[in-house]
Write an enzyme that holds these catalytic residues in place. Structure first.
Site, PDB file in Angstrom:
ATOM      1  N   ASP A   1      -2.789  -4.049  -8.838  1.00 33.05           N
ATOM      2  CA  ASP A   1      -3.248  -2.674  -8.647  1.00 33.05           C
ATOM      3  C   ASP A   1      -2.228  -1.735  -9.304  1.00 33.05           C
ATOM      4  OD1 ASP A   1      -4.934  -1.205  -5.963  1.00 33.05           O
ATOM      5  OD2 ASP A   1      -3.617  -0.098  -7.319  1.00 33.05           O
TER       6      ASP A   1
ATOM      7  N   ASP B   1      -8.364   0.295 -12.488  1.00 36.53           N
ATOM      8  CA  ASP B   1      -6.952   0.126 -12.160  1.00 36.53           C
ATOM      9  C   ASP B   1      -6.665  -1.072 -11.256  1.00 36.53           C
ATOM     10  OD1 ASP B   1      -8.015   1.037  -9.819  1.00 36.53           O
ATOM     11  OD2 ASP B   1      -6.426   2.469  -9.402  1.00 36.53           O
ATOM     12  N   GLU B   2      -7.582  -2.008 -11.164  1.00 38.82           N
ATOM     13  CA  GLU B   2      -7.280  -3.199 -10.370  1.00 38.82           C
ATOM     14  C   GLU B   2      -8.034  -4.415 -10.855  1.00 38.82           C
ATOM     15  OE1 GLU B   2      -8.979  -3.362  -6.282  1.00 38.82           O
ATOM     16  OE2 GLU B   2      -9.496  -1.268  -6.651  1.00 38.82           O
TER      17      GLU B   2
END
Length: 363
Positions: free
Chosen positions: A9, A109-110
């Site tokens: 993350d 974003d992960e």
DNA sequence: GTATGCTTTCGGC
DNA sequence: TTACGGCCGAAAGCATAC
């Protein structure tokens, strides 16, 4: 073999990208904002860095309110540039992909990754790989991220969350039970407010308590399928695989209208480019859609939708426009107030190859 | 009754 | 005092089918 699953993350991603690009921002509160265009500062904060969060700024907060909270501390107020973050994300994802068995992107974003083969089930080897990942991202992009390792996707995700900001948390198989036990049940994937409240009704608040629940009693309460899943998840032994190469399962476009209205034509006119955009994305990805939804957000911010699922997938722009018109017409008739925002979504996407092979079978 | 599919709403980032 | 995006996928609420 016990699996080794990771979750990565990127911390306060959009704001961090801005910091990297302009190092003078470091140490200052930074807010990355979506401006709706309604008035000068109407819109919300998308991402705030940790300095801004110290002053109570959170994502989703109106820009005007965030500015008020930061008025004495010289904040950097930055307009969100999605393409920029996407480019950075793509580079990082490719970098990670090279260092793991399988990568499953879960948003900009992960991502989840599988290290079972690479580490041969050895959690210390996996820890070294994860440290290498973090180092390579720092060297290549100057970006800090949090990583969690565990025996399932759920454990890995909880671990990366706990590792924030910038840390690495390894939950070995031996320590899984102790790690999960105190966690509230609603943090488990698949457990929303409804299930949480059903569980609370039988005195189950934590994952540890869930794992001790009588299987038959739970089944009577929530059904066979969910109870089996819940008990597996409570022991960290659910086996959802990490699946690579998945694209998004839906595309949508939402805009803030120039003025509040419930006029179908006015809404469609302002969504026209959005419809073209969805059409372009469908074409570019070679997908057809089967479900189309019209979304409207009233001035009180309540959400209202109308959706329609077609019998067969289509990619035709005329169908898209015609359905959108009908759905908005129904939606406008079904509500009392005026819409502030309106959007459209295509889902139940299938790739065109699948569609033609399906036709061969059904023809 | 349980599973499945569709619609609507919710919640995270 | 209020203020308020644009996405995504998940969860819940139903209807229908076996």
């Amino acid at each position: 073999m016990v699996r080794v699953i990771g979750h990565i993350d990127f911390d306060y991603f959009f704001a961090q990208v801005e910091e990297v690009q302009d190092p003078t921002l470091k140490g200052r509160p930074v807010i990355v904002c979506v401006f709706s265009g309604r008035t000068e500062d109407s819109g919300v904060v998308s991402t705030a860095n940790y300095k801004a969060r110290e002053y109570g700024v959170t994502s989703g907060m109106p820009i005007v309110l965030a500015k008020k909270k930061l008025e004495d501390v010289d904040p950097a107020v930055i307009r969100m540039k999605h393409e920029k973050y996407e480019a950075v994300s793509d580079r990082i994802m490719r970098l990670v992909e090279e260092q793991v068995d399988i990568l499953e992107q879960a948003g900009i974003d992960e991502a989840f990754f599988d290290l079972t083969q690479l580490s041969r089930g050895d959690y210390e080897a996996a820890r070294r790989t994860a440290e290498g990942l973090k180092r390579s991202i720092l060297e290549a992009e100057n970006l800090v991220c949090s990583v969690g390792l565990g025996r399932s996707k759920a454990v890995a995700k909880l671990a990366s969350d706990m590792a924030k900001p910038g840390g690495l948390m390894v939950v070995s198989p031996d320590s899984t039970a102790a790690f999960l036990d105190p966690i509230p049940v609603n943090r488990l994937y698949g457990v929303g407010p409804k299930t949480t409240s059903v569980l609370r009704g039988i005195g189950v608040e934590t994952v540890g308590q869930l794992s001790l629940t009588d299987a038959v009693g739970l089944e009577n309460l929530v059904g066979k399928k969910l109870s089996a899943y819940l008990l597996a998840a409570s022991e960290g032994s659910d086996d959802q695989p990490v699946v690579g190469g998945l694209g998004p399962t839906q595309f949508s476009r939402i805009v803030t209208l120039k003025r509040d209205t419930r006029d179908t034509n006015e809404i469609l006119a302002q969504l026209s480019q959005g419809i073209d955009y969805l059409q372009d994305r469908l074409s570019a990805s070679g997908k057809s859609f089967r479900t189309l939804s019209a979304l409207g957000i009233l001035t009180d911010l309540s959400l209202h939708t109308k959706s329609r699922t077609l019998e067969n997938p289509v990619k035709d722009s005329a169908v898209l426009r015609k359905c959108a018109t009908e759905l908005f017409s129904e939606l406008c008739r079904s509500v009392n107030g005026d819409f502030r925002r309106a959007g459209i979504r295509v889902s139940e996407l299938t790739s065109i190859e699948n569609q033609s092979s399906l036709n061969e079978f059904t023809a």
